[in-house]
Design a protein around this motif. Structure first.
Motif, PDB file in Angstrom:
ATOM      1  N   ALA A  31       0.860  -1.189   0.000  1.00 41.52           N
ATOM      2  CA  ALA A  31       0.000   0.000   0.000  1.00 41.52           C
ATOM      3  C   ALA A  31       0.885   1.225   0.000  1.00 41.52           C
ATOM      4  O   ALA A  31       1.970   1.218   0.582  1.00 41.52           O
ATOM      5  CB  ALA A  31      -0.916   0.020   1.218  1.00 41.52           C
ATOM      6  N   ARG A  36      -3.449   5.123   9.210  1.00 34.08           N
ATOM      7  CA  ARG A  36      -4.677   5.924   9.184  1.00 34.08           C
ATOM      8  C   ARG A  36      -4.646   6.891  10.358  1.00 34.08           C
ATOM      9  O   ARG A  36      -4.174   6.566  11.428  1.00 34.08           O
ATOM     10  CB  ARG A  36      -5.912   5.024   9.310  1.00 34.08           C
ATOM     11  N   GLU A  42     -10.474   8.706   3.622  1.00 31.19           N
ATOM     12  CA  GLU A  42     -10.185   7.644   2.656  1.00 31.19           C
ATOM     13  C   GLU A  42     -10.670   6.301   3.197  1.00 31.19           C
ATOM     14  O   GLU A  42     -10.570   6.031   4.388  1.00 31.19           O
ATOM     15  CB  GLU A  42      -8.685   7.562   2.396  1.00 31.19           C
ATOM     16  N   ASN A  45      -7.690   0.522   3.238  1.00 32.59           N
ATOM     17  CA  ASN A  45      -7.116  -0.222   2.119  1.00 32.59           C
ATOM     18  C   ASN A  45      -6.808  -1.660   2.547  1.00 32.59           C
ATOM     19  O   ASN A  45      -6.937  -2.021   3.712  1.00 32.59           O
ATOM     20  CB  ASN A  45      -5.886   0.492   1.552  1.00 32.59           C
ATOM     21  N   ASN A  46      -6.431  -2.485   1.590  1.00 32.34           N
ATOM     22  CA  ASN A  46      -6.194  -3.902   1.876  1.00 32.34           C
ATOM     23  C   ASN A  46      -5.046  -4.126   2.845  1.00 32.34           C
ATOM     24  O   ASN A  46      -5.090  -5.067   3.636  1.00 32.34           O
ATOM     25  CB  ASN A  46      -5.971  -4.681   0.580  1.00 32.34           C
ATOM     26  N   GLN A  48      -4.180  -2.196   5.365  1.00 36.47           N
ATOM     27  CA  GLN A  48      -4.729  -1.909   6.683  1.00 36.47           C
ATOM     28  C   GLN A  48      -5.680  -3.005   7.127  1.00 36.47           C
ATOM     29  O   GLN A  48      -5.639  -3.469   8.271  1.00 36.47           O
ATOM     30  CB  GLN A  48      -5.443  -0.551   6.668  1.00 36.47           C
ATOM     31  N   SER A 153      -4.754  -9.557  -3.052  1.00 39.86           N
ATOM     32  CA  SER A 153      -3.774  -8.477  -2.899  1.00 39.86           C
ATOM     33  C   SER A 153      -2.471  -8.956  -2.256  1.00 39.86           C
ATOM     34  O   SER A 153      -1.490  -8.222  -2.247  1.00 39.86           O
ATOM     35  CB  SER A 153      -4.371  -7.328  -2.085  1.00 39.86           C
TER      36      SER A 153
END
Length: 162
Positions: A31, A36, A42, A45-46, A48, A153
Motif C-alpha cells: 500500500a 490511518r 479515505e 485499504n487492503n 490496513q 492483494s
C-alpha cells in the motif's frame, strides 16, 4: 598428454554472492499509505485490513484471524529449499538462477498466505456479520472471503536491502 584449462571465476562468484546478500524477498499486502489518522476520509485499504485481521482489533470486536504469518510458516520447508538453491547458485556465480530461486520463494510464500485464507482454519464470523452479508446478497460464510480482494492483494517483491 592431457590439457587442463583453469578459469578464474572468483570475481563472478563474489559478485553473485554479494547480489544475493543485498536482496530480500518481502511478502505481504502493499500500500502506498498504511497508516490511518483519526477522521481519515479515505476508505480502509487492503494493507490496513490485512493488519487488522492478522492481529485483531478488540476495540471493534474483530478477533485475530492470522493468515500471513501462519501461511508462510506452513511453507517454510519449501521456502528454505529454494533459498538453499539460491545460495548454491550464488556460489556457482549464477545470478540468473539466484533470481529464479528468489522468485520461487516469493511465489511459494504468497501462495501459502493465500491458501491460509482459503483453508477455513480461522475464527468464525459473528452471526451479525453473516446476517449483514445475507442482506447484501452474499452467501459466503468463510472469514476473510467476501469479495476476494484481500486474498488477491497478497503478493511478493524482491528488493534491494536498504
Amino acid at each position: 598428454m592431457s590439457l587442463k584449462i583453469n578459469v578464474d571465476d572468483v570475481s563472478k562468484v563474489l559478485a553473485s554472492i554479494q547480489d544475493l546478500a543485498n536482496k530480500q524477498v518481502l511478502v505481504g499486502i502493499p500500500a502506498s499509505k498504511a497508516e490511518r489518522q483519526e477522521g481519515d476520509d479515505e476508505p480502509i485499504n487492503n494493507a490496513q485490513l490485512g493488519y487488522i485481521h492478522e492481529y485483531g482489533a478488540p476495540a471493534s470486536n474483530i478477533p485475530a484471524r492470522p493468515f500471513l504469518n501462519p501461511g508462510i510458516a506452513r511453507t517454510q520447508e519449501s521456502i528454505n529449499n529454494h533459498l538453499k538453491k539460491a545460495a548454491k547458485a550464488a556460489m556457482d556465480g549464477n545470478s540468473e538462477k539466484v533470481d529464479v530461486e528468489l522468485n520461487a520463494t516469493g511465489l511459494i510464500a504468497q501462495a501459502g498466505a493465500r491458501n491460509e485464507i482459503a483453508s477455513g482454519n480461522l475464527a468464525p464470523l459473528a452471526p451479525a456479520t453473516i446476517a449483514a452479508r445475507r442482506r447484501n446478497g452474499r452467501t459466503e460464510d468463510d472469514p476473510l472471503v467476501d469479495t476476494g480482494q484481500l486474498r488477491n492483494s497478497i503478493t511478493y517483491v524482491i528488493r534491494e536491502k536498504d
